[in-house]
Design an enzyme around this catalytic site. Structure first.
Site, PDB file in Angstrom:
ATOM      1  N   MET A  36      -5.438  65.931  27.628  1.00 24.77           N
ATOM      2  CA  MET A  36      -5.245  64.538  28.047  1.00 24.77           C
ATOM      3  C   MET A  36      -5.381  64.436  29.563  1.00 24.77           C
ATOM      4  O   MET A  36      -4.580  64.999  30.312  1.00 24.77           O
ATOM      5  CB  MET A  36      -3.883  64.027  27.561  1.00 24.77           C
ATOM      6  CG  MET A  36      -3.838  63.858  26.045  1.00 24.77           C
ATOM      7  SD  MET A  36      -2.278  63.236  25.426  1.00 24.77           S
ATOM      8  CE  MET A  36      -1.252  64.687  25.515  1.00 24.77           C
ATOM      9  N   CYS A 118     -14.707  61.879  24.049  1.00 19.77           N
ATOM     10  CA  CYS A 118     -14.187  60.951  25.056  1.00 19.77           C
ATOM     11  C   CYS A 118     -15.179  59.813  25.290  1.00 19.77           C
ATOM     12  O   CYS A 118     -16.360  60.066  25.550  1.00 19.77           O
ATOM     13  CB  CYS A 118     -13.937  61.724  26.347  1.00 19.77           C
ATOM     14  SG  CYS A 118     -13.128  60.715  27.566  1.00 19.77           S
TER      15      CYS A 118
END
Ligand SMILES: Cc1cc2nc3c(=O)[nH]c(=O)nc-3n(C[C@H](O)[C@H](O)[C@H](O)COP(=O)(O)O)c2cc1C
Length: 357
Positions: A36, A118
Site C-alpha cells: 500500500m 494499480c
C-alpha cells in the site's frame, strides 16, 4: 542491450545460480499484508512484524525508474526483522524490470512482485499497473526477464480484468502467461479496475468482488500458489477463503486495525502470538522508535501507522487524537506515545471499575 544480453554478461553475478533458485510454497503465502503506497513503508512493516512472525509483508510499489535512478539505500533499505518481505515493482519494460530486480536482490528481499493491479493516473500514463491486464504476453515477458535475472521467486499481483474485459478470459489468459513464464505465485485482487471514470480509491471498493472466479482459477491451476485479496476483514473470512485458495492478502483491515495481526499466528498457523496485546506492541515498538528518532526521523513517521491500534476499545479516540496532534510537533519523543497509550489504559480501568461497581 536486451535483458537477455544483460543476463549473459560475463559480469552477471547471478550466472550459474539456477541451482540456488528459490521458490515459494503455499505456506509462504498463506497470510500476507498488501502493498500500500504511502502506508506500508519500512516503519509500518517493522511495526506489523512485531505482531506476526508468519505474515509475509509487501513493500509499497516502487517504479523501475525509482529503483534504477533513485536513492537506492533510502528506497530499498529495510530492517532484516521485516522478513519475509516482498518488493513490489511497477513497470512494463522487461529489461528495466530485470535490472531493478537485480539491483534489489542483494538487499535481501524474499520475493519480487509485479504490480498488475494499480489503476492510478500516474501508473496509467506509464502504461503499467492494471492496464497490463490488457497485455498478458508482455506480463509473461516481464516475469521471464525477472526470473532470468534473479534467483528470487517472482510473483504477480493482478485484478480480474479492466474495463469491459470478460473477467474469466482476462484472468485466465494472464495466469497462463505468468505460469508459462515461470511465475511462482499469483495474488488476485478479486475485482476489476476501471481505468477511466473511477479514482484509485473508488477502484478499491466500487467494482464488485468475485471471489468465486479466483477459486475457479485455483482449481484450474492446482499446483500454482494462489492468494486472494480484496475486502477480507476477519479471521473467519480468511479461514473461509483458505478452503479454496492457498493464501489471503489483507490490506486496509490490517492497517486500520493492526491488532488483527496478533490473531494471525495462532489462528492461521497454530503458533503462539509474539505479543499479548496492543499495549505490548507499543512497548515492543519503542526501542525501534527511539533508534529512528536518533537517526533524525520524526515521531509521526512511525506513530502514524499506529493510529488504528486499540480500535474499538475505550480510549481509542483519545489515543488517536493525541498521537495525530502531538507526534507531528518538532522534537516530539516517545513520551507522546506513552501518554497517548495511557489514555487507553485509564479508560479501560475506568470501564472495569464501573463494571465491578
Ligand atoms: C493507500 C493504499 C495504497 C495502495 N497501494 C498499492 C500499491 O502500491 N500496489 C498494489 O498492488 N496495490 C496497492 N493498493 C491496493 C491494495 O494492495 C489491495 O489490493 C486493496 O486495498 C484491496 O485489499 P483490501 O480490501 O484488503 O484493502 C493500495 C491500497 C491502499 C488502500
Amino acid at each position: 542491450m536486451s535483458y537477455r544480453g544483460v543476463r549473459e554478461s560475463a559480469h552477471d553475478p547471478t550466472w550459474g545460480l539456477e541451482s540456488k533458485m528459490k521458490s515459494l510454497t503455499n505456506q509462504d503465502i498463506r497470510f500476507s499484508t498488501a502493498p500500500m503506497m504511502d502506508w506500508t513503508d519500512r516503519h509500518c512493516r517493522f511495526f506489523h512484524r512485531l505482531m506476526s512472525r508468519r505474515a509475509r509483508l509487501y513493500t509499497e510499489m516502487l517504479t523501475t525508474g525509482a529503483v534504477i535512478f533513485g536513492d537506492r539505500e533510502r528506497l530499498l533499505g529495510f530492517d532484516p526483522a521485516e522478513r519475509p518481505l516482498a518488493l513490489q515493482l511497477g513497470g512494463a519494460d522487461p529489461g528495466e524490470l530485470a535490472k531493478a530486480a537485480r539491483i534489489a536482490e542483494p538487499f535481501g528481499y524474499d520475493e519480487i512482485n509485479l504490480n498488475v493491479g494499480c489503476p492510478s493516473d500516474r501508473v496509467r500514463n506509464g502504461a503499467f499497473g492494471a492496464c497490463l491486464m490488457l497485455r498478458p504476453d508482455l506480463v509473461g515477458d516481464c516475469v521471464k526477464a525477472m526470473k532470468d535475472a534473479v534467483a528470487l521467486p517472482v510473483t504477480v499481483k493482478c485484478r480480474i480484468g479492466v474495463d469491459d474485459q470478460e473477467p474469466r478470459a482476462a484472468l485466465f489468459a494472464l495466469a497462463e502467461r505468468v505460469v508459462a513464464a515461470g511465475g511462482d505465485a499469483l495474488i488476485v485482487h478479486a475485482r476489476k479496475a476501471w481505468l477511466a471514470g473511477l479514482s484509485p480509491k473508488e477502484n478499491r471498493d466500487v467494482p464488485p468482488l468475485d471471489y468465486a472466479l479466483v477459486h475457479e482459477l485455483k482449481r484450474a491451476f492446482p499446483s500454482v500458489p494462489i492468494a486472494i485479496n480484496g475486502g477480507i476483514e476477519t479471521i473467519e473470512q480468511m479461514r473461509a477463503q483458505l478452503e479454496h485458495v492457498d493464501g489471503v492478502m489483507i490490506g486496509r483491515a490490517a492497517y486500520h486495525n493492526p491488532e488483527l495481526l496478533l490473531e494471525v499466528d495462532p489462528s492461521l498457523f497454530g503458533e503462539a502470538a509474539p505479543l499479548a496485546d496492543g499495549f505490548a506492541a507499543v512497548e515492543a515498538f519503542i526501542p525501534y522508535i527511539e533508534a529512528q528518532l536518533r537517526r533524525g526521523e520524526r515521531l509521526s513517521s512511525m506513530t502514524r501507522h499506529m493510529l488504528g491500534l486499540f480500535a474499538g476499545k475505550p480510549g481509542a479516540r483519545a489515543f488517536r487524537r493525541r498521537l495525530a496532534g502531538e507526534a507531528v510537533r518538532p522534537g516530539a519523543g516517545v513520551e507522546v506515545l506513552l501518554s497517548a497509550t495511557d489514555e487507553v489504559s485509564r479508560a479501560m480501568a475506568r470501564m472495569a471499575e464501573a463494571a465491578s461497581a
